[in-house]
Design an enzyme around this catalytic site. Structure first.
Site, mmCIF file in Angstrom:
data_model
loop_
_atom_site.group_PDB
_atom_site.id
_atom_site.type_symbol
_atom_site.label_atom_id
_atom_site.label_comp_id
_atom_site.label_asym_id
_atom_site.label_seq_id
_atom_site.Cartn_x
_atom_site.Cartn_y
_atom_site.Cartn_z
ATOM 1 N N ASP A 59 -7.482 10.491 -11.672
ATOM 2 C CA ASP A 59 -7.214 11.266 -10.455
ATOM 3 C C ASP A 59 -5.965 12.095 -10.687
ATOM 4 O O ASP A 59 -5.091 11.715 -11.461
ATOM 5 C CB ASP A 59 -6.978 10.324 -9.256
ATOM 6 C CG ASP A 59 -7.284 11.001 -7.923
ATOM 7 O OD1 ASP A 59 -8.190 10.540 -7.215
ATOM 8 O OD2 ASP A 59 -6.609 11.996 -7.587
ATOM 9 N N TYR A 86 -17.714 25.432 0.021
ATOM 10 C CA TYR A 86 -18.018 24.026 -0.276
ATOM 11 C C TYR A 86 -19.525 23.820 -0.456
ATOM 12 O O TYR A 86 -19.982 23.209 -1.425
ATOM 13 C CB TYR A 86 -17.495 23.132 0.858
ATOM 14 C CG TYR A 86 -17.783 21.668 0.622
ATOM 15 C CD1 TYR A 86 -17.036 20.931 -0.289
ATOM 16 C CD2 TYR A 86 -18.820 21.015 1.288
ATOM 17 C CE1 TYR A 86 -17.308 19.583 -0.523
ATOM 18 C CE2 TYR A 86 -19.093 19.679 1.067
ATOM 19 C CZ TYR A 86 -18.334 18.962 0.165
ATOM 20 O OH TYR A 86 -18.617 17.640 -0.073
HETATM 21 N N1 LIG Z 1 -16.362 12.550 2.832
HETATM 22 C C1 LIG Z 1 -17.523 13.182 3.013
HETATM 23 O O1 LIG Z 1 -18.006 13.409 4.128
HETATM 24 C C2 LIG Z 1 -18.322 13.622 1.796
HETATM 25 C C3 LIG Z 1 -19.691 13.909 1.971
HETATM 26 C C4 LIG Z 1 -20.436 14.323 0.876
HETATM 27 C C5 LIG Z 1 -19.843 14.420 -0.362
HETATM 28 N N2 LIG Z 1 -18.519 14.133 -0.514
HETATM 29 C C6 LIG Z 1 -17.945 14.274 -1.859
HETATM 30 O O2 LIG Z 1 -17.506 13.010 -2.301
HETATM 31 C C7 LIG Z 1 -16.406 13.176 -3.183
HETATM 32 C C8 LIG Z 1 -15.236 12.334 -2.704
HETATM 33 O O3 LIG Z 1 -14.918 12.726 -1.395
HETATM 34 P P1 LIG Z 1 -13.921 11.885 -0.455
HETATM 35 O O4 LIG Z 1 -14.329 12.172 0.938
HETATM 36 O O5 LIG Z 1 -13.788 10.485 -0.951
HETATM 37 O O6 LIG Z 1 -12.576 12.698 -0.720
HETATM 38 P P2 LIG Z 1 -11.058 12.228 -0.713
HETATM 39 O O7 LIG Z 1 -10.302 13.472 -0.395
HETATM 40 O O8 LIG Z 1 -10.871 11.008 0.156
HETATM 41 O O9 LIG Z 1 -10.834 11.843 -2.244
HETATM 42 C C9 LIG Z 1 -10.997 12.809 -3.250
HETATM 43 C C10 LIG Z 1 -10.214 12.360 -4.457
HETATM 44 O O10 LIG Z 1 -10.387 13.359 -5.482
HETATM 45 C C11 LIG Z 1 -9.114 13.632 -6.039
HETATM 46 N N3 LIG Z 1 -9.082 14.983 -6.607
HETATM 47 C C12 LIG Z 1 -9.188 16.159 -5.934
HETATM 48 N N4 LIG Z 1 -9.055 17.189 -6.784
HETATM 49 C C13 LIG Z 1 -8.868 16.653 -8.026
HETATM 50 C C14 LIG Z 1 -8.660 17.203 -9.316
HETATM 51 N N5 LIG Z 1 -8.588 18.526 -9.496
HETATM 52 N N6 LIG Z 1 -8.531 16.358 -10.354
HETATM 53 C C15 LIG Z 1 -8.568 15.022 -10.187
HETATM 54 N N7 LIG Z 1 -8.744 14.434 -8.980
HETATM 55 C C16 LIG Z 1 -8.890 15.248 -7.915
HETATM 56 C C17 LIG Z 1 -8.131 13.478 -4.887
HETATM 57 O O11 LIG Z 1 -6.803 13.294 -5.339
HETATM 58 C C18 LIG Z 1 -8.707 12.264 -4.163
HETATM 59 O O12 LIG Z 1 -8.194 11.049 -4.670
HETATM 60 C C19 LIG Z 1 -16.112 14.674 -3.212
HETATM 61 O O13 LIG Z 1 -16.765 15.257 -4.325
HETATM 62 C C20 LIG Z 1 -16.726 15.161 -1.923
HETATM 63 O O14 LIG Z 1 -17.074 16.530 -1.983
HETATM 64 C C21 LIG Z 1 -17.744 13.722 0.539
#
Ligand SMILES: NC(=O)c1ccc[n+]([C@@H]2O[C@H](COP(=O)([O-])OP(=O)(O)OC[C@H]3O[C@@H](n4cnc5c(N)ncnc54)[C@H](O)[C@@H]3O)[C@@H](O)[C@H]2O)c1
Length: 252
Positions: free
Chosen positions: A37, A156
């Site tokens: 991360d 997105y």
């Molecule tokens: N939460 C939702 O509703 C949802 C729904 C569908 C898909 N997603 C996808 O699931 C995944 C995780 O989402 P989440 O809600 O847990 O997000 P979150 O923001 O809680 O966690 C995302 C993590 O990714 C890390 N990150 C971001 N950019 C980075 C980079 N350039 N290099 C390394 N690490 C990086 C952040 O530091 C964080 O720890 C994402 O790909 C998101 O698009 C989320």
């Protein structure tokens, strides 16, 4: 014996949210986990080790080839290589919904760079190791926004559409190497990032449960089973596919 004993998984975005739950789950299933991360992911790794598992944390940005090469090298040095890559790092909850005419182009580029190119850079960093080990698994975290065509998040939604297309093309390209590439598309999930941006995500949060067959909020733990399946022996003849995990809102 647990299904993933002897396997090494590298999970991006593992410091918090969905990625953290995936790390903990793969470790419980016996995998050694490399938690990557850009925010220091040491806590996730420490939690795995405290529970008796094997883990390593690497602070790295998925958009940096040097960072990801360092993460892959650390995985090889400590655990011998990488068998499973979960491309989870992404930008979502911090994005303010806006008409597409008002989305800053710098923000567009950042979203595409992390959500699409980041996954490709991560895959490039581990594919040599997977080939050496005779195969591997890549699981890309997409989103149901790409199926539904969600408005006011054009960058997105487009980035996750690209993840779906990349999953299919990479599956074709790597099938001969025994590397299977699949995606999991979650619906709106109450993750750490969502909790931290409640001001603008609350509208989606309120609407999500009523749109589902299973009418409750979705949490990170709802996603891990599909990832574990695609990382494990039960999915050995499945590639290029996407599993929608959203409580039955969108039927894929
Ligand atoms: N939460 C939702 O509703 C949802 C729904 C569908 C898909 N997603 C996808 O699931 C995944 C995780 O989402 P989440 O809600 O847990 O997000 P979150 O923001 O809680 O966690 C995302 C993590 O990714 C890390 N990150 C971001 N950019 C980075 C980079 N350039 N290099 C390394 N690490 C990086 C952040 O530091 C964080 O720890 C994402 O790909 C998101 O698009 C989320």
């Amino acid at each position: 014996m647990a299904e993933l004993t002897g396997r090494v998984a590298l999970v991006t975005g593992g410091a918090m949210g969905i990625g953290r739950e995936i790390c903990l789950d793969l470790a419980r299933e016996g995998a050694a986990v490399v938690v990557v991360d850009r925010t220091d992911p040491a806590e996730t790794a420490a939690e795995i080790v405290a529970a008796g598992g094997q883990a390593l944390s690497v602070a790295a940005d998925v958009t940096s080839e040097d960072d990801m090469a360092r993460a892959a090298a650390a995985a090889t040095e400590t655990f011998g290589g990488v068998d499973i890559l979960v491309n989870n790092a992404g930008i979502f909850a911090s994005l303010q919904p806006k008409p597409f005419t008002e989305i800053d182009l710098g923000e567009w580029r950042a979203v595409m760079e992390v959500n699409v190119l980041g996954g490709v850079i991560a895959a490039r960093s581990v594919v040599g190791s997977m080939r050496q080990r005779g195969g591997g698994r890549i699981v890309n975290i997409a989103s149901t926004t790409a199926f539904k065509g969600v408005a006011f998040l054009l960058h997105y939604t487009s980035s996750k559409g690209a993840v779906l297309a990349m999953t299919k093309a990479l599956a074709k390209e790597l099938g001969g190497d025994g590397i299977l590439v699949n995606a999991v598309a979650p619906g709106f999930t109450v993750s750490a990032g969502v909790e931290a941006n409640a001001d603008h995500v609350n509208r989606m949060r309120d609407n999500a449960p009523s749109s589902r067959s299973i009418q409750r909020e979705m949490v990170p733990g709802d996603i891990v089973g599909a990832v574990r399946f695609l990382a494990g022996p039960s999915s050995a003849f499945i590639t290029g596919q996407t599993i929608v995990v959203d409580g039955g809102a969108y039927f894929h």
